[in-house]
Design a protein around this motif. Structure first.
Motif, PDB file in Angstrom:
ATOM      1  N   ILE A   6       0.877  -1.178   0.000  1.00 27.78           N
ATOM      2  CA  ILE A   6       0.000   0.000   0.000  1.00 27.78           C
ATOM      3  C   ILE A   6       0.908   1.218   0.000  1.00 27.78           C
ATOM      4  CG2 ILE A   6      -1.780   1.296   1.239  1.00 27.78           C
ATOM      5  CD1 ILE A   6      -2.594  -1.380   2.554  1.00 27.78           C
ATOM      6  N   THR A   7       0.867   1.995  -1.082  1.00 28.91           N
ATOM      7  CA  THR A   7       1.786   3.130  -1.216  1.00 28.91           C
ATOM      8  C   THR A   7       1.081   4.483  -1.250  1.00 28.91           C
ATOM      9  OG1 THR A   7       1.792   2.854  -3.629  1.00 28.91           O
ATOM     10  CG2 THR A   7       3.532   1.747  -2.383  1.00 28.91           C
ATOM     11  N   PHE A 231      -9.601   5.779  -1.016  1.00 27.96           N
ATOM     12  CA  PHE A 231      -8.879   4.971  -1.999  1.00 27.96           C
ATOM     13  C   PHE A 231      -7.468   4.673  -1.519  1.00 27.96           C
ATOM     14  CE2 PHE A 231     -12.325   6.199  -4.649  1.00 27.96           C
ATOM     15  CZ  PHE A 231     -12.389   5.250  -5.665  1.00 27.96           C
ATOM     16  N   LEU A 232      -6.979   3.510  -1.948  1.00 32.02           N
ATOM     17  CA  LEU A 232      -5.603   3.098  -1.730  1.00 32.02           C
ATOM     18  C   LEU A 232      -4.937   2.885  -3.083  1.00 32.02           C
ATOM     19  CD1 LEU A 232      -6.052   0.272   0.966  1.00 32.02           C
ATOM     20  CD2 LEU A 232      -5.747   2.724   1.360  1.00 32.02           C
ATOM     21  N   VAL A 233      -3.640   3.077  -3.112  1.00 29.69           N
ATOM     22  CA  VAL A 233      -2.852   2.663  -4.271  1.00 29.69           C
ATOM     23  C   VAL A 233      -2.110   1.392  -3.878  1.00 29.69           C
ATOM     24  CG1 VAL A 233      -0.890   3.208  -5.763  1.00 29.69           C
ATOM     25  CG2 VAL A 233      -2.607   4.961  -5.258  1.00 29.69           C
ATOM     26  N   LEU A 234      -2.315   0.339  -4.635  1.00 33.14           N
ATOM     27  CA  LEU A 234      -1.669  -0.946  -4.406  1.00 33.14           C
ATOM     28  C   LEU A 234      -0.705  -1.239  -5.549  1.00 33.14           C
ATOM     29  CD1 LEU A 234      -4.814  -3.090  -3.447  1.00 33.14           C
ATOM     30  CD2 LEU A 234      -3.399  -1.685  -1.937  1.00 33.14           C
ATOM     31  N   ALA A 237       5.437  -4.827  -4.067  1.00 35.78           N
ATOM     32  CA  ALA A 237       6.425  -4.270  -3.141  1.00 35.78           C
ATOM     33  C   ALA A 237       7.754  -4.021  -3.847  1.00 35.78           C
ATOM     34  CB  ALA A 237       6.610  -5.212  -1.961  1.00 35.78           C
ATOM     35  N   GLU A 238       8.115  -4.910  -4.752  1.00 40.36           N
ATOM     36  CA  GLU A 238       9.354  -4.764  -5.518  1.00 40.36           C
ATOM     37  C   GLU A 238       9.330  -3.504  -6.369  1.00 40.36           C
ATOM     38  OE1 GLU A 238      10.701  -7.174  -9.318  1.00 40.36           O
ATOM     39  OE2 GLU A 238      11.037  -8.377  -7.512  1.00 40.36           O
ATOM     40  N   GLN A 239       8.174  -3.225  -6.979  1.00 42.64           N
ATOM     41  CA  GLN A 239       8.044  -2.019  -7.793  1.00 42.64           C
ATOM     42  C   GLN A 239       8.106  -0.765  -6.932  1.00 42.64           C
ATOM     43  OE1 GLN A 239       5.089  -1.519 -11.182  1.00 42.64           O
ATOM     44  NE2 GLN A 239       4.070  -0.270  -9.634  1.00 42.64           N
ATOM     45  N   SER A 246       7.389   5.436  -0.309  1.00 45.72           N
ATOM     46  CA  SER A 246       7.134   4.869   1.007  1.00 45.72           C
ATOM     47  C   SER A 246       6.046   3.803   0.924  1.00 45.72           C
ATOM     48  CB  SER A 246       6.704   5.963   1.987  1.00 45.72           C
ATOM     49  OG  SER A 246       7.722   6.936   2.136  1.00 45.72           O
ATOM     50  N   VAL A 247       6.161   2.812   1.785  1.00 45.48           N
ATOM     51  CA  VAL A 247       5.172   1.748   1.876  1.00 45.48           C
ATOM     52  C   VAL A 247       4.503   1.836   3.242  1.00 45.48           C
ATOM     53  CG1 VAL A 247       4.813  -0.749   1.947  1.00 45.48           C
ATOM     54  CG2 VAL A 247       6.407   0.241   0.287  1.00 45.48           C
ATOM     55  N   TYR A 248       3.182   2.005   3.235  1.00 42.63           N
ATOM     56  CA  TYR A 248       2.450   2.076   4.499  1.00 42.63           C
ATOM     57  C   TYR A 248       2.360   0.701   5.158  1.00 42.63           C
ATOM     58  CZ  TYR A 248       0.840   6.818   3.461  1.00 42.63           C
ATOM     59  OH  TYR A 248       0.790   8.160   3.203  1.00 42.63           O
ATOM     60  N   ALA A 249       2.104  -0.287   4.343  1.00 38.99           N
ATOM     61  CA  ALA A 249       1.917  -1.650   4.863  1.00 38.99           C
ATOM     62  C   ALA A 249       1.912  -2.621   3.697  1.00 38.99           C
ATOM     63  CB  ALA A 249       0.603  -1.759   5.646  1.00 38.99           C
TER      64      ALA A 249
END
Length: 254
Positions: A6-7, A231-234, A237-239, A246-249
């Motif tokens: 989740i970015t 909304f979330l942006v998914l 993780a590699e990308q 940053s990665v929230y989770a």
């Protein structure tokens, strides 16, 4: 299977459009319920967004765009910006997954009002405005997404299903990035009366409308209506790591 990160986060809520402030307000137990539609026979409360459509739309663009789609576009835009945008990504690998239970009720309510109370003509853009898939379509148009553009209408589970389907698409490699969430805007007189007729809304104390619904309260007598979009942006993780965002989770299951 790819790890799903989740970015980006974007909200348009009765507690504002800052996700952290919204979360803090929820943790403090602050109610957003306020009295609405004093003209109705029964007292009514709802959680309403102070939304300024002019931040995202020109007056011309607003024609035929219901409030439910307006808030979806805004929340999705905030989420994408929070994720650092999607420039350089293949548009055909960008998907939009949206939960929406009832669609453009404001447009439908206004059409009935124009036809039966004012004796006028129904606005010709009523149908595209009220369709439940309109929020997803408008988000895709605004973001230039050319991948899957899907709507899930499963009552209160709509957005949860949208998120799970988006996460699955990212995990399986069907898309490189997913804009996923939901929008609802059902606080209009006709909708309120319909919910009242079901006798499922909570009892209201006019002196303390915010006390109508408290989660896990043994005295709870029903629920209350609200509106908003989130909304979330998914993405993989590699990308996300390669993009330096940053990665929230990590979304592990659904």
């Amino acid at each position: 299977m790819n790890d799903v990160a989740i970015t980006g986060l974007g909200v348009v809520s009765p507690h504002g459009d800052d996700p952290r402030r919204m979360f803090d307000a929820l943790m403090r137990g602050e109610s957003a319920l306020r009295p609405v539609f004093p003209e109705l026979a029964k007292p009514a409360v709802a959680a309403v967004v102070a939304f300024d459509a002019a931040r995202w739309f020109t007056k011309l663009q607003l024609a035929g765009v219901d409030r439910v789609s307006q808030m979806a576009v805004a929340a999705a835009d905030l989420a994408v910006k929070d994720a650092g945008g999607h420039e350089g990504l293949d548009p055909s690998r960008l998907g939009v997954y949206v939960g929406c239970g009832m669609g453009g009720t404001a447009s439908l309510d206004a059409a009935y009002h124009a036809a039966f109370q004012k004796g006028g003509r129904v606005p010709p853009l009523t149908i595209p405005a009220l369709m439940a898939n309109a929020p997803a379509a408008h988000v895709a148009i605004r973001q230039g997404a050319q991948g899957p553009v899907l709507t899930y209408s499963v009552a209160c589970a709509s957005s949860a299903v949208a998120l799970s389907e988006a996460a699955k698409s990212v995990a399986c490699g069907d898309v490189d990035m997913a804009i996923a969430g939901g929008s609802e805007a059902i606080v209009v007189p006709g909708s309120m009366m319909a919910w009242q007729a079901m006798q499922t809304l909570a009892a209201i104390d006019p002196a303390n409308p915010g006390a109508a619904v408290k989660p896990f309260d043994t005295q709870r007598s029903g629920f209350a209506l609200g509106e908003g979009a989130a909304f979330l942006v998914l993405e993989r993780a590699e990308q996300a790591k390669a993009r330096g965002v940053s990665v929230y989770a990590l979304l592990r299951g659904w």
